[in-house]
Design an enzyme around this catalytic site. Sequence first.
Site, PDB file in Angstrom:
ATOM      1  N   ASP A  88       0.905  -1.153  -0.066  1.00 48.86           N
ATOM      2  CA  ASP A  88       0.003   0.057  -0.112  1.00 48.86           C
ATOM      3  C   ASP A  88       0.802   1.154   0.248  1.00 48.86           C
ATOM      4  O   ASP A  88       2.153   1.096   0.401  1.00 48.86           O
ATOM      5  CB  ASP A  88      -0.942   0.060   1.008  1.00 48.86           C
ATOM      6  CG  ASP A  88      -0.073  -0.052   2.500  1.00 48.86           C
ATOM      7  OD1 ASP A  88       0.810  -0.916   2.646  1.00 48.86           O
ATOM      8  OD2 ASP A  88      -0.440   0.840   3.729  1.00 48.86           O
ATOM      9  N   ASP A 126       8.924   3.253  -1.292  1.00 45.53           N
ATOM     10  CA  ASP A 126       8.252   2.988   0.015  1.00 45.53           C
ATOM     11  C   ASP A 126       6.696   2.310  -0.376  1.00 45.53           C
ATOM     12  O   ASP A 126       5.864   2.934  -0.573  1.00 45.53           O
ATOM     13  CB  ASP A 126       7.794   4.175   0.987  1.00 45.53           C
ATOM     14  CG  ASP A 126       7.011   3.977   2.202  1.00 45.53           C
ATOM     15  OD1 ASP A 126       7.211   2.713   2.632  1.00 45.53           O
ATOM     16  OD2 ASP A 126       6.572   4.784   2.700  1.00 45.53           O
ATOM     17  N   GLU A 167      -0.197  -0.962   5.658  1.00 44.07           N
ATOM     18  CA  GLU A 167       0.934  -0.441   6.801  1.00 44.07           C
ATOM     19  C   GLU A 167       0.712   1.111   6.825  1.00 44.07           C
ATOM     20  O   GLU A 167       0.792   1.454   8.099  1.00 44.07           O
ATOM     21  CB  GLU A 167       2.195  -0.688   5.900  1.00 44.07           C
ATOM     22  CG  GLU A 167       3.499  -0.556   6.857  1.00 44.07           C
ATOM     23  CD  GLU A 167       3.839   0.884   6.804  1.00 44.07           C
ATOM     24  OE1 GLU A 167       4.710   1.041   7.726  1.00 44.07           O
ATOM     25  OE2 GLU A 167       3.520   1.717   6.129  1.00 44.07           O
TER      26      GLU A 167
HETATM   27  N1  LIG Z   1      11.077   4.721   7.323  1.00 43.87           N
HETATM   28  C1  LIG Z   1      10.071   4.048   7.737  1.00 43.87           C
HETATM   29  C2  LIG Z   1       9.195   5.302   8.122  1.00 43.87           C
HETATM   30  C3  LIG Z   1       7.549   4.546   8.609  1.00 43.87           C
HETATM   31  C4  LIG Z   1       6.713   5.427   9.263  1.00 43.87           C
HETATM   32  O1  LIG Z   1       6.473   6.410   8.623  1.00 43.87           O
HETATM   33  N2  LIG Z   1       6.338   4.954  10.258  1.00 43.87           N
HETATM   34  C5  LIG Z   1       5.292   5.829  10.994  1.00 43.87           C
HETATM   35  C6  LIG Z   1       4.434   5.040  12.013  1.00 43.87           C
HETATM   36  C7  LIG Z   1       3.748   5.655  13.210  1.00 43.87           C
HETATM   37  C8  LIG Z   1       4.104   5.948  14.194  1.00 43.87           C
HETATM   38  N3  LIG Z   1       3.176   6.839  14.739  1.00 43.87           N
HETATM   39  C9  LIG Z   1       2.206   6.512  13.829  1.00 43.87           C
HETATM   40  N4  LIG Z   1       2.331   5.948  12.979  1.00 43.87           N
HETATM   41  C10 LIG Z   1       6.056   6.898  11.469  1.00 43.87           C
HETATM   42  O2  LIG Z   1       5.483   7.842  11.783  1.00 43.87           O
HETATM   43  O3  LIG Z   1       6.814   6.551  12.113  1.00 43.87           O
HETATM   44 ZN   LIG Z   2       6.872   1.815   4.288  1.00 46.61          ZN
HETATM   45 ZN   LIG Z   3       5.332   4.657   4.575  1.00 45.37          ZN
END
Ligand SMILES: NCCCC(=O)N[C@@H](Cc1c[nH]cn1)C(=O)O
Ligand SMILES: [Zn+2]
Ligand SMILES: [Zn+2]
Length: 478
Positions: free
Chosen positions: A105, A136, A170
């Site tokens: 996704d 990504d 995700e």
């Molecule tokens: N480089 C990988 C980044 C993955 C990402 O953006 N994860 C989110 C997950 C999240 C944390 N709080 C809510 N969602 C992030 O913001 O870190």
């Molecule tokens: Zn990702």
């Molecule tokens: Zn992402």
Amino acid sequence: LPPALLEKVFQYIDLHQDEFVQTLKEWVAIESDSVQPVPRFRQELFRMMTVAADTLQRLGAHVTSVDMGSQQLPDGQSLPIPPVILAELGNDPTKGTVCFYGHLDVQPADQGDGWLMDPYVLTEVDGKLYGRGATDNKGPVLAWINAVSAFRALEQDLPVNIKFIIEGMEEAGSVALEELVEKEKNRFFSGVDYIVISDNLWISQRKPAITYGTRGNSYFTVEVKCRDQDFHSGTFGGILHEPMADLVALLGSLVDSSGHILVPGIYDEVAPLTEEEINTYKAIHLDLEEYRNSSRVEKFLFDTKEEILMHLWRYPSLSIHGIEGAFDEPGAKTVIPGQVIGKFSIRLVPHMNVSVVEKQVTRHLEDVFSKRNSSNKMVVSMTLGLHPWIANINDTQYLAAKRAIRTVFGTEPDMIRDGSTIPITKMFQEIVHKSVVLIPLGAVDDGEHSQNEKINRWNYIEGTKLFAAFFLEMAQLH
Ligand SMILES: NCCCC(=O)N[C@@H](Cc1c[nH]cn1)C(=O)O
Ligand SMILES: [Zn+2]
Ligand SMILES: [Zn+2]
């Protein structure tokens, strides 16, 4: 290592790179946005998972598409969750089993938001492959699949047994995935020795990296309510405890101008810093000027590489994200919002504990609020609690990844952590109890989640070789 075999595999990958780019183009063309909860994107997500399942089946994998039920949205709507793919290639008990996690996704993308091209048409400019999901996470998922396909095409046995867990939610918080991991703990995951994720970026444009830690996140809302309707500031201004004034004071009490979090006790459990750890930051190549310029930031809170890295990876940070109910449109409306919700989050590091942080933040906000003698109602909620993750870099697969990087890139990797959160990492560690490694393929300027996301052709193709070399190294070391 059998250099002749590896040489053949690398040659195959080089020769077939245009086909690999073409498949990425076909996958990017599927608008698999999981964030906007609308039926059209859900259909695209289902199509994406079918395409991926078919690709794996053609490689000879045993594929199960697990029905994930449906998602209840706050507005009462219900939307189907795309299936999670569980796939298995080989079950030779004499070989190690490596499980790859990825997601197909993507974040929302609209050309009108400042994309230089249609985000769903993979477009190559100067060796950069632009498109939503390119880095990504469609590119890295395909790099792993391409590596498998190279062995298959050359009629070579896979050096390790390979499993895939690929999801389609995700970007929306991996809806229902934890339950599935729990359910499959003693079945799909029972034979797994190692878990690999490739869902983050290098810290440089050219130097590869291995990631051994991510921060967690505690996400809070703080609601301040007078009534459920706005007021006219000419009619009520001067005689009210204004919710926005309370909220601004509450949010303003959280962090000072040097980034230090003001919630009492918040730093108590942060792992102490050792001399040995400081040396690990010194060893990392980071050109601060380039980093600052490419981020288009005039000045960071810290001036040295070591301080910057430590404050991204090993210290907590508090960010204020937004205010619901605020008057945020252009113009000069003389409104007093009747009810506002502030949103902020704290990135957590070892050994901070989510429920302790929840108590500390709630107590602090109640304390600040009570001193204001406001007649408004305040409600604090922690809406998300994601744990920090840190791995043992002496595990076999860290050694295998290092060796594979040396072979493909001719250099030592940067051993890095990530300031963001990949929730599945901690889930795998806690539920499945298996060693997890993050092997990023994308460069620091890939712009994940941003306009003009891209993956360099070089990263995509050398990344495919890296995974192929990693399979062979794992086979040797297991
Ligand atoms: N480089 C990988 C980044 C993955 C990402 O953006 N994860 C989110 C997950 C999240 C944390 N709080 C809510 N969602 C992030 O913001 O870190
Ligand atoms: Zn990702
Ligand atoms: Zn992402």
